[in-house]
Design a protein around this motif. Structure first.
Motif, short mmCIF file in Angstrom:
data_model
loop_
_atom_site.label_atom_id
_atom_site.label_comp_id
_atom_site.label_asym_id
_atom_site.label_seq_id
_atom_site.Cartn_x
_atom_site.Cartn_y
_atom_site.Cartn_z
N ARG A 191 0.78 -1.14 0.11
CA ARG A 191 0.15 -0.06 -0.02
C ARG A 191 0.74 1.02 -0.09
O ARG A 191 1.71 1.39 0.75
CB ARG A 191 -0.84 -0.09 1.23
CG ARG A 191 -1.93 -0.92 1.29
CD ARG A 191 -3.23 -0.58 2.21
NE ARG A 191 -2.84 -0.18 3.40
CZ ARG A 191 -2.78 -0.45 4.31
NH1 ARG A 191 -3.01 -2.02 4.58
NH2 ARG A 191 -2.44 -0.20 5.73
N ILE A 192 0.61 1.99 -1.00
CA ILE A 192 1.59 3.22 -1.06
C ILE A 192 0.81 4.33 -0.53
O ILE A 192 -0.02 4.93 -0.92
CB ILE A 192 1.82 3.58 -2.63
CG1 ILE A 192 2.37 2.04 -3.25
CG2 ILE A 192 2.77 4.88 -2.94
CD1 ILE A 192 3.72 1.75 -2.91
N PRO A 193 1.84 5.10 0.49
CA PRO A 193 1.15 6.39 0.95
C PRO A 193 0.58 7.41 0.06
O PRO A 193 0.84 7.76 -1.01
CB PRO A 193 2.23 6.89 1.67
CG PRO A 193 3.31 5.74 1.88
CD PRO A 193 3.07 4.84 0.67
N THR A 194 -0.71 7.89 0.43
CA THR A 194 -1.43 9.23 -0.31
C THR A 194 -1.59 10.41 0.56
O THR A 194 -1.18 10.26 1.82
CB THR A 194 -2.80 8.44 -0.56
OG1 THR A 194 -3.42 8.15 0.77
CG2 THR A 194 -2.90 7.33 -1.57
N GLU A 195 -1.91 11.43 -0.09
CA GLU A 195 -2.04 12.72 0.58
C GLU A 195 -3.29 13.34 -0.01
O GLU A 195 -3.26 13.52 -1.27
CB GLU A 195 -0.63 13.50 0.35
CG GLU A 195 -0.77 14.62 1.50
CD GLU A 195 0.59 15.44 1.28
OE1 GLU A 195 1.23 15.43 2.07
OE2 GLU A 195 0.54 16.02 0.05
N LEU A 196 -3.97 13.96 0.89
CA LEU A 196 -5.22 14.84 0.72
C LEU A 196 -4.70 16.19 0.82
O LEU A 196 -3.82 16.56 1.65
CB LEU A 196 -6.42 14.60 1.46
CG LEU A 196 -7.46 13.47 0.70
CD1 LEU A 196 -8.57 13.18 1.98
CD2 LEU A 196 -8.07 14.03 -0.31
N PRO A 197 -5.32 17.40 0.39
CA PRO A 197 -4.94 18.69 0.49
C PRO A 197 -5.18 18.93 2.15
O PRO A 197 -6.30 18.39 2.92
CB PRO A 197 -5.65 19.41 -0.29
CG PRO A 197 -6.92 18.66 -0.69
CD PRO A 197 -6.42 17.16 -0.66
N ARG A 198 -4.51 19.92 2.62
CA ARG A 198 -4.69 20.17 3.89
C ARG A 198 -6.06 21.02 4.11
O ARG A 198 -6.62 21.55 3.16
CB ARG A 198 -3.65 21.30 4.61
CG ARG A 198 -3.63 22.37 4.18
CD ARG A 198 -2.19 23.30 4.35
NE ARG A 198 -2.19 24.33 3.97
CZ ARG A 198 -1.67 24.69 2.80
NH1 ARG A 198 -0.83 23.89 2.18
NH2 ARG A 198 -1.36 26.01 2.46
N ALA A 199 -6.51 21.26 5.45
CA ALA A 199 -7.80 21.58 5.67
C ALA A 199 -7.89 23.31 5.22
O ALA A 199 -7.02 23.94 5.42
CB ALA A 199 -7.88 22.00 7.28
N GLY A 200 -9.02 23.32 4.51
CA GLY A 200 -9.22 24.86 3.88
C GLY A 200 -8.67 24.87 2.50
O GLY A 200 -9.35 25.85 1.64
N LEU A 201 -7.72 23.97 1.89
CA LEU A 201 -7.55 24.34 0.73
C LEU A 201 -8.52 23.74 -0.50
O LEU A 201 -8.49 24.35 -1.64
CB LEU A 201 -6.23 23.60 0.25
CG LEU A 201 -4.96 24.26 0.91
CD1 LEU A 201 -3.91 23.34 0.42
CD2 LEU A 201 -4.69 25.45 0.46
N SER A 202 -9.38 23.06 -0.03
CA SER A 202 -10.33 22.50 -0.95
C SER A 202 -11.78 22.86 -0.82
O SER A 202 -12.70 22.34 -1.41
CB SER A 202 -10.30 20.96 -1.10
OG SER A 202 -10.53 20.26 -0.16
#
Length: 565
Positions: A349-360
């Motif tokens: 399983r390859i690490p993933t990243e979502l945008p930080r709070a507020g950016l989206s």
């Protein structure tokens, strides 16, 4: 399963849209629905199979699906406008999160009349999010359930519930909020034997794409859209990084096979162009995922299965489970249901990243407000979601360079699917849930109270009777004890011809049979100049009084009847 007592059954709320990818188009929801239905027919410990549907065509499709599987138990149909006929079955299995209309459909019979059980698929749409919000203000009961197919989607549904409850508590300060539905994690299943590899088919596929005996074929099966499944470009980058490292050590050539269908034709050329530019050292090939033989060839001829999901649309990810059943090691992104299905023994399983709070937040607001469509919403979110490309490349190199590791992981994957994800294992979990719901129903009925109180169907807030909502519209309302008499109609068309002239059949909904309307009119005519009441006509014709009332209104509308002075 303990067979000392009968297992709990559920009626299947059936519509072909939820269970027939061949007819209605291949997507994850329908593929999973079709697979569940076959698993239910094959592995459920029940005395009968019950379909709940609007149309005879849907009932017939359900019965045909049972026949294809070889079901020997009786098949019973229940019309959605006559749900009380469900008994003795006490649970309705719905093919999506519970629609609030199903809570209101139950209300006239009492909230403990039966239990509702839904299941999550995509939860990112406005429609699903609105449904889950509305569920908290509908007559949903604690014995209802929403099956969450993964721990991640359970967490997201729970958060939606929390936000809904915060709003309701602020909006209606002091009001007691009802208990949430049950939200157990029960995974989607598969028929593991369907995915056993066919070496001959796999060999032919490898020959078709020009893969040599020592080449490594990386495969995926998915809907081919970067908007709603995964963006292929980061995978292409990882493939080229891996190919460069393997080439430095005299390793095998890499190929990637995309087995799927493009929902929009332009993506075919875009995928191919991006592959040529970003991974020139690797072979890029596409097979038709709409063909079962091609899907089997893909899983049979591949060495590694990849599923680089970066999209909010995904909630479980059935394809890697099927690949594991075929004995392939898997490389997936660390995302939603893949966190549950893929363990270190079966793949990476390859690490993933979502945008930080507020950016989206603005993207969500544009979606909620209708400025952006669902596809625009998930596409923009995908553009801000990443996985570790070098880590993906390292996983590819590790597996490409170690045939023994691929074999061990593949064998462990097959064992995991048989133990955890085969419908033979999953269906009993669903029946256990239905049993828990039935036990909660029994307790509610025993204790009585509001749960068993039947609501007046004319007073349902989402669709009250016309005389409640539109009382201010007419001059008056017809009284049931008024006297009506027939009107001499001369040469004008009679009721049957008038019925045809109006062409009520166009909408496939008839107020009543024209022959019965003529019978009612004849009874009024026989009553003579003093006329008759609806009750008297009902007694004379032996037609139910409510039906006589409706037909009398129609006859007055077209001046076959008139009120007495």
């Amino acid at each position: 399963m303990d067979h000392a007592m009968p297992a709990t059954n559920a009626a299947i709320w059936f519509t072909a849209d939820g269970y027939d990818p061949g007819k209605n188009g291949i997507n994850g929801r329908r593929v999973a629905g079709e697979s569940f239905l076959r698993g239910f027919f094959t592995h459920a410990d029940v005395a009968e199979f019950v379909s709940l549907a609007h149309s005879e065509a849907d009932h017939a499709a359900f019965a045909e699906a049972a026949r294809r599987v070889g079901v020997t138990q009786p098949n019973r149909t229940v019309r959605l406008d006559q749900p009380a006929a469900l008994a003795p079955v006490e649970v309705v299995q719905y093919p999506a999160p519970i629609q609030t209309v199903e809570c209101w459909r139950r209300a006239p019979y009492g909230s403990a009349a039966w239990a509702l059980c839904g299941v999550t698929h995509t939860t990112a749409t406005k429609g699903v999010m609105q449904t889950l919000f509305d569920l908290r203000s509908a007559p949903q009961m604690p014995w209802d359930a929403v099956i969450c197919t993964s721990s991640s989607v359970q967490a997201s549904v729970r958060r939606l519930m929390e936000l809904a409850e915060t709003h309701l508590a602020q909006r209606f300060a002091g009001a007691a909020l009802p208990a949430r539905p049950l939200m157990p994690v029960i995974p989607l299943g598969c028929h593991s034997e369907d995915f056993l590899p066919d070496p001959a088919s796999g060999k032919r596929m490898r020959e078709r794409i020009g893969a040599g005996p020592g080449d490594i074929v990386v495969v995926t099966i998915a809907r081919l859209t970067p908007d709603e499944k995964f963006d292929p470009l980061p995978l292409f980058l990882a493939m080229e990084l891996a190919a460069t490292e393997l080439r430095a050590f005299g390793g095998a050539k890499l190929h990637v096979v995309f087995c799927g269908q493009f929902p929009e034709v332009q993506w075919d050329a875009i995928f191919a162009k991006a592959a040529a530019r970003l991974m020139p050292s690797c072979g890029y090939h596409r097979l038709d995922g709409g063909e079962r033989d091609e899907r089997q060839a893909t899983l049979s001829g591949g060495d590694i299965f990849v599923f680089p999901i970066d999209n909010l649309q995904e909630t479980f990810g059935l394809a890697p489970v099927e690949a594991m059943a075929a004995g392939l090691p898997v490389i997936v992104t660390d995302w939603d249901g893949l966190k549950d299905t893929v363990t270190p023994e079966v793949g990476f399983r390859i690490p993933t990243e979502l945008p930080r709070a507020g950016l989206s937040t603005y993207v969500s607001q544009r979606h909620v407000g209708g400025t952006d469509s669902y596809v625009q919403y998930v596409s923009q979110m995908s553009a801000m979601t990443s996985f570790d490309v070098p880590a993906f490349a390292r996983a590819l190199v590790t597996l490409a360079a170690d045939a023994d590791l691929r074999a061990r992981m593949g064998a462990m994957g097959q064992a995991r699917v048989r133990a955890v994800y085969d419908w033979r294992v999953v269906i009993p979990q669903m029946q256990a849930l239905w049993g828990e719901q039935a036990a909660m129903l029994a307790h509610a009925r025993k204790t009585g109270g509001a749960a068993v109180t039947r609501r007046d169907p004319g007073l349902l807030p989402i669709g009250p009777a016309v005389e409640e909502m539109f009382a201010a519209y007419p001059t008056s309302r017809a009284a049931p004890d008024r006297r009506l008499r027939s009107v001499a109609s001369g040469d004008r068309p009679g009721p049957r011809e008038t019925f045809d002239l109006r062409n009520y059949a166009l909408r496939r909904r008839l107020l009543d049979d024209p022959g019965r309307i003529e019978t009612v009119l004849a009874a009024y005519a026989a009553a003579g100049p003093d006329g008759a009441t609806e009750t008297e006509i009902a007694s004379a014709t032996r037609i139910p009084a409510a039906a006589v009332g409706r037909m009398s209104l129609w006859l007055v509308k077209y001046h076959f009847l008139e009120g007495m002075p």
